[in-house]
Structure formats: C-alpha cells, structure tokens
Design a protein around this motif. Sequence first.
Motif, PDB file in Angstrom:
ATOM      1  N   TYR A 194       6.334   3.598  24.720  1.00 62.91           N
ATOM      2  CA  TYR A 194       4.981   3.636  24.150  1.00 62.91           C
ATOM      3  C   TYR A 194       4.941   4.053  22.684  1.00 62.91           C
ATOM      4  CZ  TYR A 194       2.913   3.077  28.780  1.00 62.91           C
ATOM      5  OH  TYR A 194       2.531   2.595  30.004  1.00 62.91           O
ATOM      6  N   THR A 195       5.618   5.160  22.350  1.00 64.00           N
ATOM      7  CA  THR A 195       5.487   5.671  20.983  1.00 64.00           C
ATOM      8  C   THR A 195       6.042   4.662  19.975  1.00 64.00           C
ATOM      9  OG1 THR A 195       7.527   6.882  21.348  1.00 64.00           O
ATOM     10  CG2 THR A 195       5.480   8.122  21.552  1.00 64.00           C
ATOM     11  N   ALA A 196       7.156   4.028  20.327  1.00 68.21           N
ATOM     12  CA  ALA A 196       7.729   3.031  19.421  1.00 68.21           C
ATOM     13  C   ALA A 196       6.799   1.825  19.291  1.00 68.21           C
ATOM     14  CB  ALA A 196       9.103   2.590  19.923  1.00 68.21           C
ATOM     15  N   VAL A 197       6.199   1.413  20.410  1.00 69.07           N
ATOM     16  CA  VAL A 197       5.296   0.263  20.362  1.00 69.07           C
ATOM     17  C   VAL A 197       4.067   0.587  19.506  1.00 69.07           C
ATOM     18  CG1 VAL A 197       3.740  -1.169  21.750  1.00 69.07           C
ATOM     19  CG2 VAL A 197       6.063  -0.724  22.542  1.00 69.07           C
ATOM     20  N   MET A 198       3.571   1.812  19.635  1.00 73.90           N
ATOM     21  CA  MET A 198       2.427   2.205  18.807  1.00 73.90           C
ATOM     22  C   MET A 198       2.834   2.233  17.325  1.00 73.90           C
ATOM     23  SD  MET A 198      -0.156   2.525  20.809  1.00 73.90           S
ATOM     24  CE  MET A 198       0.502   1.324  21.932  1.00 73.90           C
ATOM     25  N   ALA A 199       4.076   2.666  17.049  1.00 77.22           N
ATOM     26  CA  ALA A 199       4.564   2.655  15.666  1.00 77.22           C
ATOM     27  C   ALA A 199       4.648   1.224  15.153  1.00 77.22           C
ATOM     28  CB  ALA A 199       5.933   3.332  15.585  1.00 77.22           C
ATOM     29  N   ALA A 201       7.034 -10.018  19.467  1.00 78.56           N
ATOM     30  CA  ALA A 201       8.020  -8.936  19.521  1.00 78.56           C
ATOM     31  C   ALA A 201       7.407  -7.671  20.106  1.00 78.56           C
ATOM     32  CB  ALA A 201       8.565  -8.662  18.123  1.00 78.56           C
ATOM     33  N   ILE A 202       6.184  -7.344  19.671  1.00 81.90           N
ATOM     34  CA  ILE A 202       5.527  -6.123  20.162  1.00 81.90           C
ATOM     35  C   ILE A 202       5.225  -6.242  21.650  1.00 81.90           C
ATOM     36  CG2 ILE A 202       3.362  -4.828  20.053  1.00 81.90           C
ATOM     37  CD1 ILE A 202       3.474  -5.088  17.053  1.00 81.90           C
ATOM     38  N   ALA A 203       4.799  -7.410  22.076  1.00 76.85           N
ATOM     39  CA  ALA A 203       4.454  -7.599  23.484  1.00 76.85           C
ATOM     40  C   ALA A 203       5.666  -7.388  24.383  1.00 76.85           C
ATOM     41  CB  ALA A 203       3.863  -8.983  23.698  1.00 76.85           C
ATOM     42  N   TYR A 204       6.836  -7.754  23.892  1.00 79.09           N
ATOM     43  CA  TYR A 204       8.039  -7.638  24.736  1.00 79.09           C
ATOM     44  C   TYR A 204       9.059  -6.687  24.131  1.00 79.09           C
ATOM     45  CZ  TYR A 204       5.791 -11.732  26.638  1.00 79.09           C
ATOM     46  OH  TYR A 204       4.859 -12.582  27.176  1.00 79.09           O
ATOM     47  N   PHE A 205       8.557  -5.620  23.531  1.00 86.35           N
ATOM     48  CA  PHE A 205       9.438  -4.670  22.865  1.00 86.35           C
ATOM     49  C   PHE A 205      10.343  -3.980  23.876  1.00 86.35           C
ATOM     50  CE2 PHE A 205      10.559  -1.157  20.068  1.00 86.35           C
ATOM     51  CZ  PHE A 205      10.654  -1.813  18.859  1.00 86.35           C
ATOM     52  N   ALA A 206      11.630  -3.951  23.557  1.00 81.01           N
ATOM     53  CA  ALA A 206      12.595  -3.376  24.491  1.00 81.01           C
ATOM     54  C   ALA A 206      12.759  -1.884  24.248  1.00 81.01           C
ATOM     55  CB  ALA A 206      13.945  -4.078  24.335  1.00 81.01           C
ATOM     56  N   GLY A 207      12.734  -1.114  25.314  1.00 81.77           N
ATOM     57  CA  GLY A 207      12.960   0.324  25.224  1.00 81.77           C
ATOM     58  C   GLY A 207      14.352   0.690  25.705  1.00 81.77           C
ATOM     59  N   ALA A 208      14.628   1.996  25.717  1.00 77.81           N
ATOM     60  CA  ALA A 208      15.950   2.457  26.128  1.00 77.81           C
ATOM     61  C   ALA A 208      16.164   2.209  27.622  1.00 77.81           C
ATOM     62  CB  ALA A 208      16.102   3.933  25.808  1.00 77.81           C
ATOM     63  N   GLN A 209      15.124   2.492  28.417  1.00 78.24           N
ATOM     64  CA  GLN A 209      15.210   2.214  29.851  1.00 78.24           C
ATOM     65  C   GLN A 209      14.511   0.884  30.132  1.00 78.24           C
ATOM     66  OE1 GLN A 209      14.783   5.741  29.229  1.00 78.24           O
ATOM     67  NE2 GLN A 209      16.944   5.880  29.801  1.00 78.24           N
ATOM     68  N   PRO A 260      -4.771 -10.440  29.172  1.00 79.06           N
ATOM     69  CA  PRO A 260      -4.185 -10.368  30.518  1.00 79.06           C
ATOM     70  C   PRO A 260      -2.677 -10.601  30.507  1.00 79.06           C
ATOM     71  CG  PRO A 260      -5.678 -12.255  30.326  1.00 79.06           C
ATOM     72  CD  PRO A 260      -5.838 -11.437  29.101  1.00 79.06           C
ATOM     73  N   ALA A 261      -2.197 -11.489  29.641  1.00 86.50           N
ATOM     74  CA  ALA A 261      -0.757 -11.773  29.637  1.00 86.50           C
ATOM     75  C   ALA A 261       0.035 -10.515  29.323  1.00 86.50           C
ATOM     76  CB  ALA A 261      -0.425 -12.862  28.615  1.00 86.50           C
ATOM     77  N   ILE A 262      -0.442  -9.704  28.390  1.00 87.65           N
ATOM     78  CA  ILE A 262       0.309  -8.521  27.983  1.00 87.65           C
ATOM     79  C   ILE A 262      -0.027  -7.307  28.850  1.00 87.65           C
ATOM     80  CG2 ILE A 262       0.710  -6.906  26.072  1.00 87.65           C
ATOM     81  CD1 ILE A 262       0.192  -9.322  24.192  1.00 87.65           C
ATOM     82  N   MET A 263      -1.303  -7.167  29.222  1.00 84.73           N
ATOM     83  CA  MET A 263      -1.686  -5.952  29.949  1.00 84.73           C
ATOM     84  C   MET A 263      -1.308  -5.988  31.424  1.00 84.73           C
ATOM     85  SD  MET A 263      -5.330  -5.079  28.130  1.00 84.73           S
ATOM     86  CE  MET A 263      -5.678  -3.555  29.001  1.00 84.73           C
ATOM     87  N   THR A 264      -1.431  -7.134  32.056  1.00 88.29           N
ATOM     88  CA  THR A 264      -1.139  -7.188  33.494  1.00 88.29           C
ATOM     89  C   THR A 264      -0.162  -8.307  33.858  1.00 88.29           C
ATOM     90  OG1 THR A 264      -2.942  -8.723  33.893  1.00 88.29           O
ATOM     91  CG2 THR A 264      -3.469  -6.388  34.064  1.00 88.29           C
ATOM     92  N   GLY A 265       0.103  -9.203  32.929  1.00 88.39           N
ATOM     93  CA  GLY A 265       0.934 -10.356  33.251  1.00 88.39           C
ATOM     94  C   GLY A 265       0.277 -11.268  34.266  1.00 88.39           C
ATOM     95  N   GLY A 266      -1.030 -11.118  34.435  1.00 89.87           N
ATOM     96  CA  GLY A 266      -1.760 -11.971  35.371  1.00 89.87           C
ATOM     97  C   GLY A 266      -1.814 -11.409  36.782  1.00 89.87           C
ATOM     98  N   ALA A 267      -1.219 -10.230  36.971  1.00 93.30           N
ATOM     99  CA  ALA A 267      -1.230  -9.644  38.314  1.00 93.30           C
ATOM    100  C   ALA A 267      -2.620  -9.119  38.664  1.00 93.30           C
ATOM    101  CB  ALA A 267      -0.213  -8.503  38.380  1.00 93.30           C
TER     102      ALA A 267
END
Lengths: 349, 296
Positions: free
Chosen positions: B261-266, B247-255, A283-290
């Motif tokens: 998505y593709t970078a996170v899957m990589a 890092a993967i959970a909060y991976f930063a994209g260009a926007q 939930p933390a990653i998929m929805t952030g709890g929303a």
Amino acid sequence: MSIGAEPTTTHRAKSPKPEKPVKQGKEASGVGQDNRAKSQGKWATMLIAPTLILLAIVIIYPVINAIVMSLQHDQGLDPVTGTFVAGGFAGVSNYIGWLFQQCASPNGGTEACAPGSVGSQFWSATYTTFFFTVITVVLETILGFWMAIIMARAFRGRSALRAAVLVPWAIPTAVTAKLWFFIFAFEGIANKLFGTAVLWTGSSGPARAAIIIADVWKTTPFMALLILAGLQMIPADVYEAAKVDGASTWQRFTQITLPLVKPALMVAILFRVLDALRMYDLPAIMTGGANDTTTLSLLVVAQIRNGFNSAAALSTITFLIIFIVAFIFIRFLGANAVDAASGGKGKGK
Amino acid sequence: MTASTLKAAAFDSAPKTAARNRARWASGRTYISAALIFIWCLLPFYWMIVTAFRDVGYTFDPTPFFTHVTWDNFITVFSTDLGNHFARNLLNSFIIGGVTTVVALVVGVFAAYALARLEFRFKFLVLGFILGASMFPGVALVTPLFQLFTNIGWYGSYQAMIIPDISFVLPLTVYTLTSFFREMPWELEEAARIDGCTQGQAFRKVIMPLAAPAIFTTAILAFIAAWNEFLIASQLSNDETKPVTVAIAYFAGAQPHQEPYTAVMAAGTVVTIPLVILVLIFQRKIVAGLTAGAVK
C-alpha cells in the motif's frame, strides 16, 4: 453515429441558404453568397478531412473489423489434425450465444453456459452496468448540483474551492481505484473511522458501494463544473423579478434554476451516462470483477483471451447498448450535445 | 440561492438587524457547505500523500497527520529489485501522452478552425460524428485491435496504444478548440489587415498570441486524458511499454499476496502531483476548457 436529434431543424435555423441543394441555390438569386459558401466549403473540407480520415481509421475501421469478426466462429482445435483452425462463418450465433447464455458443448451443439463462466454472465453484467450507471449518475447529479450552487455564490475562497474540486478530476482513475482500495482495506481508514469491520471488496453490497463511492468522488467535480457553467448563464435579474413577485426559494429553484439550467444539465448527464456505461478501471482494479461488480467492459476483456470472435460480438453488443441509450437520451430527453457544441444557435425549437 | 437571499435581504423593508442576521446566517451556511466540499474533495488525496510518506510498518496507522515520515516508499517505487520499472513506466506515459497530444492538436486545430469559423454543409453532421466518437466505448476498439496488432506484430508497441488513444483525444481536442475559437475576436485579424499587415503577419502577430492560450489549455486536457488512460494500455502494452496507470494497478510488492500500500500510494503521488500542480496553475483556463461547448 449522428448525435443530433433534429439536424434539419437546427440547420435551417442556423443558416437558411446552405440548406437548399447547391444547384437550386445557383438558380436562385444569391449567386455571390453561394460562391462564397462554396469556396468556404472547399476550405472546410480540406481542413476537416484529416480529422475525419484519422477518426475513420481509428474508429470505423476497428468497428467494421469487429462486426466482421463477430460473424465468425472462434478459432478452435481441429479434432482430426489437432491444429488451430479458423472457425468459419457463424452467422449471428455468437450474438445468440451471448443473449441466451449458450456455450458450445463438447458434442458440437450448444448448451447453457456453466455457472461462473464468462458466457453465463451477460445479463448479470448488463444489470451491474446499468446499476452502477443509474446510482452513480443520480448521486453525481444531486451532489454536483449542490456543489455548483455553492461554487456559484460570491464568497471569499471561491477560487480555492474551484481549484480543490479539480483535484479528484485530475487524478488518474487507476490511482483513484488504488487509493479507495486502500481506504476500504480491511484495516483501512474507512473501517476505523466508522468503527466497522467490513470486508469491503469481499462481498457484493460493500464492493459495489466502494466502487460507487470512488466513482462519485472522482467524477462529481466534472458534473459540478458543467452545471456551474449552466448556472452562470442565468441572468441575475430573473431572480430579482421572481423575488419581487413573491416567489419562494424553492419556487425560484424549480421555476427558474431548473428549467434554465436544463440544457447544460442534460448534456452533463448524457456525458456521464455514456461514460458510466463503459466503466472499467474502477471495478477492474478494486475488485477484478468479483462479487457482482463485473461490468460489460470487464466481461469483454475477460473474453478476449478466450476467443476473439465472441469477444467481438460482445463488444459490438456493448457498443449498441451505449448507442441506443445515447439515442434515447437525445431523442426523448432533449440532451442535445451537438446543438450546444455548435454554438447553440439552433435553439429555435 | 443564498446569493439571491442576500440580495433579497438588502431589498427587504423589514428591520435591518433581522435582514443582517439572515444574511449572516446565509453566508455562514455557504462557508459550511464550501468547507464540506473542500474536505470531501481533498481528504482522500491528502490521505494518499500522508500514506506515501509513512513508514511501511505503520501502513494502517489512522493518525490523521504526517507521522513516521520517510522517503523509503519513493525509493521502493523507483527500485527495480521487485520487478517494477517505474521510471521506465513514467517515460512510457510521457511518450504515449506526448505523441497522442501532438498528433491530436496538429490535426485537430484545422478542423476546429473550420468548425468555428467557416460555413459549410454537413457541419452539424461532422460535429455529431466527432462528439459520437468521443463517447465511443474503449472495449469496442480493444477487441479488434488486439487481434489486428497481434497479427501485424504491433502488440506491445507504442503505436498500439497511441492509435486507439487518438480515438478519444482527437474528438476532445476538436470539441474544446472549436468552442475556444468561436469566442475569439477574429475581427482583429481583419483590423490588422486593414492597418497594413499581410495575411501572414496578421496571423503571426494577432491570431497566434490570441489562440496560444486556447491551444495550450487544450493540450493540457488532451495530455491528461491520454495520461490517465488505463483500459487500452492494460490490454495492448507489454512490460517494456507499460504506462504508469497499468504499472500502479499491478504494482508488485515483496510478498506476492500482500498489497504494498505505502509504495502504491507513493507511486500514485508521483503520478498525480505534476497533474495537480498543472491543474492548479491553469485552473481558470481548464475549467473554461472542460465546460466549453456544454453551455451557450
């Protein structure tokens, strides 16, 4: 923290001698044996001490620390000096605050927490946690049982299948969450596959469904492998005998498979239930709890930066809930994990 | 159930063709079920890899096989232009997972030996405590440790993650090793002593080679557990010590509001492939380790 339901019974069944107090044993006849047990005991203490000490440091100390913290008020701004001051002794007011969803009001008393604030979500988070736990564990048990039955059969490619089920298990939950987040994206493959246009993480039902599916995918293999291990303990001739006696497939399943696999199954369910009750990553990653997906673990983390002390109270409540569930499981449903771990010699009951 | 149906079919006095048909139908069903499980387990994983190799412009292309193949996503993952430091994160995960595993093994192997081989009082209690510890909720540690580590200046350090990680990796290690040790043919040690080995020789030449696979398997399980940890690391790490899961959970994209998505899957592929290879090679041992103790 003992997990054992009937420690004395098991101990007695396992080794009658050490059960007696040491002194009494010495007065009795078995002196040589007693000395041997004593020297083994000394050895054992030395070997086990580092583990217990380390666990005490990393678990018991933080837990006591959390309990002490939970009995203090959160730090706050002193209205006179304008500096941060420790909150002082609070008794159980933090716990009462969570249970009755009361927050501090500006005039110094308490009032019902504002809707949407962390403090107003205790019961809904508890409900969500149990909702996830019940649904995922039921699905994982049924699916896991089916997988285990298939994997127990002899057919070509069986080892490939067993390797395949390990893949979801090996993937980090954080990656699993991202993967299913992508699958359930609005333009993602799930919507395309089913021809739907659901905003999966955008509303309560679909968001919960997405998390449940991700969890079931990730953890069913573990369940299946534990059940499989239990299935393989059943001797084949039991089935032969039942077959000769004219038992139907269904009868063989309910009368032989289920009762014989029950100990392993209960341990597997216990592990999964306790794991599901602390669900955080998905939930933390998929929805952030929303959208009604805030579990107790998420609520604790949300509270940490609002105030350590009430967060400590909430984490203690979470710990107690999990502890009580574990206790109920072991005491009333016969999931005896320790018995299994200690070699199962104590199955005398 | 089908295994017994098969046997039953062989036993049956009914006409042979009927029995054979039934057996064939049963094995057909087994294969269909096995295929379903196979697909269910591997399809999402396969989709991650397909997407990882897909051009970012075709992120949501539903074609089920490799199209628009490119290495760009992997280059994006390891580039630091967008504020990601994935190589650093990988190193952090190795340090945290490695140190945790080594500490847990070095300490846990003695406890496991005692629990498997020696008779002593309170054994049941010790096992109960260790098992209880492995089921301990991570959030109950994070809150007090967050404050403690902030106070003593450890917030964001490696030890701030290694110490809480030990709380679940060490019990897992002890639990798994105990079950492995219990199965080992310890009589061989005494046999070697009788044949004239010293205790040291018996340990080195007989026990070590026997115990090595068990210890190695346990190390893999412990490392995977630490490598996959997210909750504690997400709260107690900083930008320098952040492991890959965070890092993967909060991976930063260009926007800012567009998920890369593709970078996170990589990134997910990079993190997962070594684990999957490890798991496939040691499949048998890992299954034994995972289920050790739950039965018998």
